[in-house]
Design an enzyme around this catalytic site. Structure first.
Site, PDB file in Angstrom:
ATOM      1  N   SER A 138     -36.767 -56.945 -19.111  1.00 34.37           N
ATOM      2  CA  SER A 138     -36.068 -57.182 -19.977  1.00 34.37           C
ATOM      3  C   SER A 138     -35.163 -58.860 -20.131  1.00 34.37           C
ATOM      4  O   SER A 138     -36.177 -59.144 -19.537  1.00 34.37           O
ATOM      5  CB  SER A 138     -34.533 -56.142 -19.358  1.00 34.37           C
ATOM      6  OG  SER A 138     -33.568 -57.047 -19.442  1.00 34.37           O
ATOM      7  N   TYR A 151     -30.076 -54.303 -10.936  1.00 38.63           N
ATOM      8  CA  TYR A 151     -30.922 -54.398 -12.705  1.00 38.63           C
ATOM      9  C   TYR A 151     -31.809 -55.484 -12.660  1.00 38.63           C
ATOM     10  O   TYR A 151     -32.568 -55.947 -13.156  1.00 38.63           O
ATOM     11  CB  TYR A 151     -29.864 -54.260 -13.768  1.00 38.63           C
ATOM     12  CG  TYR A 151     -30.312 -53.736 -15.284  1.00 38.63           C
ATOM     13  CD1 TYR A 151     -31.128 -52.482 -15.701  1.00 38.63           C
ATOM     14  CD2 TYR A 151     -31.030 -54.316 -15.958  1.00 38.63           C
ATOM     15  CE1 TYR A 151     -31.791 -52.563 -16.429  1.00 38.63           C
ATOM     16  CE2 TYR A 151     -31.725 -54.711 -17.133  1.00 38.63           C
ATOM     17  CZ  TYR A 151     -32.494 -53.536 -17.451  1.00 38.63           C
ATOM     18  OH  TYR A 151     -32.486 -53.256 -18.542  1.00 38.63           O
TER      19      TYR A 151
HETATM   20  P1  NAD Z   1     -33.091 -44.758 -22.149  1.00 40.93           P
HETATM   21  O1  NAD Z   1     -32.059 -44.257 -20.879  1.00 40.93           O
HETATM   22  O2  NAD Z   1     -33.266 -44.264 -23.440  1.00 40.93           O
HETATM   23  O3  NAD Z   1     -34.941 -44.077 -21.370  1.00 40.93           O
HETATM   24  C1  NAD Z   1     -33.997 -43.596 -19.773  1.00 40.93           C
HETATM   25  C2  NAD Z   1     -35.226 -43.107 -19.880  1.00 40.93           C
HETATM   26  O4  NAD Z   1     -36.367 -43.038 -18.703  1.00 40.93           O
HETATM   27  C3  NAD Z   1     -35.548 -41.340 -20.034  1.00 40.93           C
HETATM   28  O5  NAD Z   1     -36.833 -41.031 -20.437  1.00 40.93           O
HETATM   29  C4  NAD Z   1     -34.953 -41.335 -18.640  1.00 40.93           C
HETATM   30  O6  NAD Z   1     -34.778 -40.041 -18.915  1.00 40.93           O
HETATM   31  C5  NAD Z   1     -35.983 -41.709 -18.055  1.00 40.93           C
HETATM   32  N1  NAD Z   1     -35.512 -41.714 -16.434  1.00 40.93           N
HETATM   33  C6  NAD Z   1     -34.560 -42.530 -16.486  1.00 40.93           C
HETATM   34  N2  NAD Z   1     -34.697 -42.102 -14.771  1.00 40.93           N
HETATM   35  C7  NAD Z   1     -35.958 -41.141 -14.378  1.00 40.93           C
HETATM   36  C8  NAD Z   1     -36.240 -41.063 -13.482  1.00 40.93           C
HETATM   37  N3  NAD Z   1     -35.886 -40.961 -12.302  1.00 40.93           N
HETATM   38  N4  NAD Z   1     -37.530 -40.121 -13.098  1.00 40.93           N
HETATM   39  C9  NAD Z   1     -38.177 -40.557 -14.593  1.00 40.93           C
HETATM   40  N5  NAD Z   1     -37.450 -40.900 -15.868  1.00 40.93           N
HETATM   41  C10 NAD Z   1     -36.447 -41.167 -15.373  1.00 40.93           C
HETATM   42  O7  NAD Z   1     -32.959 -46.038 -21.988  1.00 40.93           O
HETATM   43  P2  NAD Z   1     -33.487 -47.277 -22.557  1.00 40.93           P
HETATM   44  O8  NAD Z   1     -33.242 -48.244 -23.471  1.00 40.93           O
HETATM   45  O9  NAD Z   1     -34.326 -46.763 -23.644  1.00 40.93           O
HETATM   46  O10 NAD Z   1     -34.481 -47.896 -21.645  1.00 40.93           O
HETATM   47  C11 NAD Z   1     -35.471 -48.126 -21.100  1.00 40.93           C
HETATM   48  C12 NAD Z   1     -36.696 -48.967 -20.341  1.00 40.93           C
HETATM   49  O11 NAD Z   1     -35.850 -50.253 -21.055  1.00 40.93           O
HETATM   50  C13 NAD Z   1     -35.773 -49.433 -19.160  1.00 40.93           C
HETATM   51  O12 NAD Z   1     -36.401 -49.765 -18.334  1.00 40.93           O
HETATM   52  C14 NAD Z   1     -34.425 -50.122 -19.994  1.00 40.93           C
HETATM   53  O13 NAD Z   1     -33.970 -51.270 -18.810  1.00 40.93           O
HETATM   54  C15 NAD Z   1     -34.924 -50.692 -20.503  1.00 40.93           C
HETATM   55  N6  NAD Z   1     -34.898 -52.002 -21.015  1.00 40.93           N
HETATM   56  C16 NAD Z   1     -33.083 -51.456 -21.777  1.00 40.93           C
HETATM   57  C17 NAD Z   1     -32.503 -52.605 -22.727  1.00 40.93           C
HETATM   58  C18 NAD Z   1     -31.944 -52.096 -23.807  1.00 40.93           C
HETATM   59  O14 NAD Z   1     -30.948 -52.564 -24.643  1.00 40.93           O
HETATM   60  N7  NAD Z   1     -31.344 -50.590 -24.201  1.00 40.93           N
HETATM   61  C19 NAD Z   1     -32.707 -53.794 -22.707  1.00 40.93           C
HETATM   62  C20 NAD Z   1     -33.885 -54.345 -22.285  1.00 40.93           C
HETATM   63  C21 NAD Z   1     -34.800 -53.669 -20.906  1.00 40.93           C
END
Ligand code: NAD
Length: 256
Positions: A138, A151
């Site tokens: 991130s 985080y």
């Molecule tokens: P999201 O909530 O849409 O997806 C998260 C995924 O992780 C889902 O499939 C969920 O079921 C799974 N998950 C959660 N806990 C879990 C566990 N204990 N075991 C297995 N699976 C689990 O979120 P997202 O925004 O797509 O995030 C995905 C990644 O991207 C994360 O690592 C997040 O930190 C990172 N990220 C997101 C953003 C953003 O703005 N959305 C920005 C930077 C980084």
């Protein structure tokens, strides 16, 4: 380009993970999905791209379940060629109010899971002399924001782990890189928009505008499709000597 290869994408039932899984599938890779919630929808979306799809429901906070998932993937497809460590959660609170249980969960799911999946996937990649490990970190792996102690700590750790993994395999065909998105409109961020709208008594649209305006000069969300395209680049021959980078796709967030 990735026909015959297998990609395991953690947390791929939603958001960024699903976007990356679809981008890799569009290049011909067979996919192992992981994550909670609706499974059949994501499975059908990936299968529609003409590849084989398997699913394992490992809870990424549990090392024994991660080990079981890697064994399952090898049994299904021979080996994992591409590992995308993507599963992640968020919790927002000041340090003095941060629930200890949320700290432990975020460190386990956002950081330690990447270590476990990596250590378990590496031997087969090293044997094949080809592998791609892509860690979804991130902008918070590069800079901090208040109220995101667990985080930010986990994501800085993921960037460090990325560099060590890249260095330990630098003379091989196994590369490791991190992707550092800014805001992406997924359920993880929608919760933060909703909380901001509720706290300020403002509309969802106004809360979204404020959220982007504070940090992201482009005033635009990065999309899962764009992040998927970057993952495909890391897997391409042009990515052969890209090792240990933390590549932000953040609308200028960290350029400020
Ligand atoms: P999201 O909530 O849409 O997806 C998260 C995924 O992780 C889902 O499939 C969920 O079921 C799974 N998950 C959660 N806990 C879990 C566990 N204990 N075991 C297995 N699976 C689990 O979120 P997202 O925004 O797509 O995030 C995905 C990644 O991207 C994360 O690592 C997040 O930190 C990172 N990220 C997101 C953003 C953003 O703005 N959305 C920005 C930077 C980084």
């Amino acid at each position: 380009m990735l026909k015959g290869k297998t990609a395991l994408v953690t947390g791929s039932t939603s958001g960024i993970g699903l976007g990356i899984a679809k981008a890799l599938a569009a290049q011909g890779a067979n996919i192992v999905l992981n994550g909670f919630g609706d499974i059949e929808g994501p499975r059908a979306e990936v299968a529609a791209l003409g590849v084989q799809v398997a699913y394992h429901g490992a809870d990424m906070s549990k090392p024994a379940e991660i080990e079981d998932m890697l064994k399952f993937a090898a049994a299904q497809f021979g080996r994992v060629d591409i590992l995308v460590n993507n599963a992640g959660i968020q919790h927002v609170a000041r340090i003095e109010n941060f629930p200890v249980e949320r700290w432990d969960a975020i460190i386990a799911i956002n950081l330690s899971s990447a270590f476990h999946a990596t250590r378990l996937a590496l031997p087969a990649m090293q044997k094949a002399n080809w592998g791609r490990i892509i860690n979804v970190a991130s902008v918070h792996g590069l800079v901090a924001s208040a109220e995101k102690s667990a985080y930010v700590t986990a994501k800085h750790g993921v960037v460090g782990l990325t560099k060590v993994t890249a260095l330990e395999n630098a003379t091989t065909g196994v590369t490791c890189n991190a992707i550092c998105p800014g805001w992406v409109l997924t359920p993880l961020v929608q919760k933060q928009v909703d909380a901001r709208a509720a706290a300020g008594g403002i509309s969802n649209a106004e809360a979204t505008k404020q959220l982007l305006g504070e940090k992201e000069p482009s005033l635009q969300f990065t999309t899962p499709d764009e992040l998927g395209a970057l993952a495909v680049f890391f897997c391409s021959p042009a990515g052969n000597n890209v090792r240990g980078v933390a590549w932000n796709m953040d609308g200028g967030w960290t350029a400020q």
